[in-house]
Design an enzyme around this catalytic site. Structure first.
Site, PDB file in Angstrom:
ATOM      1  N   ASP A 213       0.862  -1.188   0.000  1.00 20.81           N
ATOM      2  CA  ASP A 213       0.000   0.000   0.000  1.00 20.81           C
ATOM      3  C   ASP A 213       0.902   1.243   0.000  1.00 20.81           C
ATOM      4  O   ASP A 213       2.038   1.145  -0.441  1.00 20.81           O
ATOM      5  CB  ASP A 213      -0.959  -0.053   1.204  1.00 20.81           C
ATOM      6  CG  ASP A 213      -2.272   0.654   0.915  1.00 20.81           C
ATOM      7  OD1 ASP A 213      -2.229   1.810   0.475  1.00 20.81           O
ATOM      8  OD2 ASP A 213      -3.343   0.060   1.134  1.00 20.81           O
ATOM      9  N   HIS A 236       2.090   2.010  -3.182  1.00 27.51           N
ATOM     10  CA  HIS A 236       1.145   2.962  -3.765  1.00 27.51           C
ATOM     11  C   HIS A 236       1.676   4.387  -3.744  1.00 27.51           C
ATOM     12  O   HIS A 236       0.912   5.332  -3.847  1.00 27.51           O
ATOM     13  CB  HIS A 236      -0.212   2.864  -3.062  1.00 27.51           C
ATOM     14  CG  HIS A 236      -0.909   1.561  -3.302  1.00 27.51           C
ATOM     15  ND1 HIS A 236      -2.157   1.272  -2.793  1.00 27.51           N
ATOM     16  CD2 HIS A 236      -0.533   0.461  -3.997  1.00 27.51           C
ATOM     17  CE1 HIS A 236      -2.516   0.042  -3.166  1.00 27.51           C
ATOM     18  NE2 HIS A 236      -1.540  -0.470  -3.894  1.00 27.51           N
TER      19      HIS A 236
END
Ligand SMILES: *[C@@H]1O[C@H](CO)[C@@H](O)[C@H](O)[C@H]1NC(C)=O
Length: 388
Positions: A213, A236
Site C-alpha cells: 500500500d 502505492h
C-alpha cells in the site's frame, strides 16, 4: 601546580567518560525472554520496559540476537528519563490474527525514545490470505504505533510483513526516522509503510520501502514533514490523504518530499481529497527531484475521491488545495497520462507549479490531464499544457 592540574584533568576525564556508562541497561533475556522464536516473551519485554521506564538514569532496553515471540505490548509513559531500545534481534508477532485490538507494539505518552537497529516481523501472511479470500477478517494489527509522544528517533530499523500498517505516527511531535527499511509483498493488503497522522515535525531520511500500500502517507492535521532520499516500490507511492472525510478535519501543510525514486509503484507523488463538504486544506507542498521508473500515476491530484460514489453530496470537494510545487520530476510512466490533476469545479486547485518535468510513456511523450487546476509551468515541462 602542574601535578594538581594533571590530576584535575584525569578526574574530569573520568567523570566525562564514566558517567554515561553508568546508564542502566535492561537485557530482555534477564527478564526471562527466550530467543528461540516460539517461547512467548511478552512478559519479559513488558517487565524490561517498565523497569527502563522507571529508571531515573537514561535506560537501555537491550534485545540481543535471536528471535523473540512477542504478543501485543503497550509501552506507556511518561517515563522518568529517556529510553533507548537497542536491538540486534527480531521481534516476531504471533502468526495467527486472533489477538484483539488493532496494534501490536504501542508507544504511548513517551517523551524521549530512541530505537536502534533490529527487525520487527508482523507475520501477516495468514491474515492477508484471509483478506484475499473475501472472508470476513479482522483489520489486523498495525506493527508499531507511536501515539501522543514526543522526541522519537528510530534508526536502522527493519519492519517486515506487518499484518496491517507498518509504522504509524499519530498525534506525535518531533520524530526522526533514519535508515528504516520496510518490506512486504506487492499484493499484501493495507500494509502501508509509514503513516503520519495529526503529527508535526517529522523527518524521514534514507528509507527503503517496498510494500502493498502507500509507502508514506500523511493525513489530516499533519504539518512540517521532511522526507528525503526515499525509495518506494512496489507500493502505492508517497501521498497526502485521503483528506476531508470529515467536516472539521485539520489541514495538512508544509510538506517537503525530495530525492525520491519510485519503482513500479501505482503512484508516485499523490494528493487525494474527498469530494465532500469540509473546511480542511492541503497547502505548501514541495515535491522535488524524483525519478519515476514505470510508475502508473507519477504525478496525481485527485480531489474527487469518493469510493463507491457513496456519501459525497454533489461530489463537490471542500478541501482547498494550494501551493503545490513539482520540481525536477523525471522518468517513465506506465500509463499514457503521467500528470493528472483532477480537481473540483466548485473549488479548483490553486498555485500549482511545475518546473523541469520530463516524463515519458513507452519511450515517447506522455500526456497530461488537467481539470480545474490553476498554476504555472517553468522551464521544460513535458508533458505540457497544464496547469493553466
Ligand atoms: C516547515 O517544515 C520544516 C521541516 O520540514 C521546518 O524546518 C520549517 O520550520 C517549517 N516551516 C514553518 C513555517 O513552520
Amino acid at each position: 601546580m602542574a601535578k594538581s592540574f594533571l590530576s584535575f584533568l584525569l578526574f574530569s576525564i573520568l567523570v566525562v567518560f564514566y558517567l554515561p556508562l553508568s546508564k542502566a541497561e535492561y537485557n530482555i533475556m534477564s527478564f526471562g525472554a527466550k530467543s528461540n522464536g516460539h517461547t512467548d516473551s511478552t512478559k519479559a519485554f513488558l517487565k524490561a520496559s517498565s523497569s527502563a521506564c522507571s529508571s531515573s538514569n537514561e535506560a537501555t532496553i537491550y534485545v540481543p540476537s535471536g528471535k523473540f515471540l512477542v504478543g501485543h505490548v503497550q509501552f506507556k509513559g511518561p517515563c522518568k528519563s529517556r529510553v533507548l531500545i537497542k536491538m540486534k534481534g527480531t521481534l516476531l508477532a504471533p502468526s495467527d490474527y486472533k489477538g484483539s485490538g488493532n496494534e501490536w507494539i504501542v508507544f504511548k505518552n513517551i517523551d524521549g525514545l530512541a530505537i536502534q537497529g533490529g527487525t520487527v516481523d508482523g507475520r501477516g501472511q495468514a491474515l492477508w490470505k484471509c483478506k484475499e479470500s473475501g472472508k470476513n477478517c479482522p483489520h489486523g494489527w498495525r506493527s508499531m504505533l507511536f501515539d501522543h509522544s514526543k522526541n522519537i528517533k528510530i534508526e536502522d530499523l527493519t519492519s517486515v510483513n506487518s499484518k496491517q500498517f507498518h509504522i504509524v505516527i499519530h498525534s506525535t511531535q518531533r520524530v526522526m526516522l533514519r535508515k528504516v527499511t520496510i518490506i512486504a509483498p506487492d499484493e499484501s493488503p493495507n500494509t502501508d509503510g509509514i503513516s503520519i497522522q495529526k503529527s508535526s515535525d517529522v523527518t524521514v531520511l534514507d528509507a527503503n520501502i517496498k510494500t502493498g500500500d502507500d509507502c508514506i502517507s500523511m493525513s489530516g492535521g499533519t504539518r512540517n514533514v521532511w522526507a528525503e532520499r526515499i525509495s518506494c516500490g512496489p507500493g502505492h507511492g508517497i501521498g497526502i490523504g485521503s483528506i476531508g472525510k470529515s467536516y472539521n478535519e485539520k489541514g495538512v501543510q508544509n510538506i517537503t518530499v525530495k530525492d525520491t525514486v519510485f519503482t513500479g509503484s501505482d503512484n508516485g507523488l499523490r494528493i487525494k481529497a474527498w469530494g465532500r463538504p469540509t473546511t480542511t486544506y492541503v497547502r505548501g507542498v514541495v515535491f522535488e527531484n524524483s525519478i519515476m521508473k514505470n510508475v502508473k500515476n507519477p504525478i496525481i491530484i485527485n480531489q474527487n475521491y469518493c469510493p463507491h460514489s457513496k456519501n459525497c453530496p454533489n461530489k463537490h470537494s471542500g478541501v482547498t488545495i494550494s501551493d503545490i510545487s513539482y520540481n525536477n520530476i523525471q522518468g517513465s510512466s506506465k500509463s499514457s497520462v503521467a500528470v493528472k490533476f483532477d480537481c473540483s469545479p466548485a473549488n479548483p486547485c490553486k498555485g500549482i507549479s511545475l518546473k523541469n518535468i520530463k516524463l515519458t510513456y513507452h519511450g515517447g511523450l506522455a500526456k497530461s490531464s488537467c481539470k480545474y487546476a490553476r498554476g504555472k509551468s517553468y522551464g521544460n515541462v513535458n508533458p505540457k499544457s497544464c496547469p493553466t
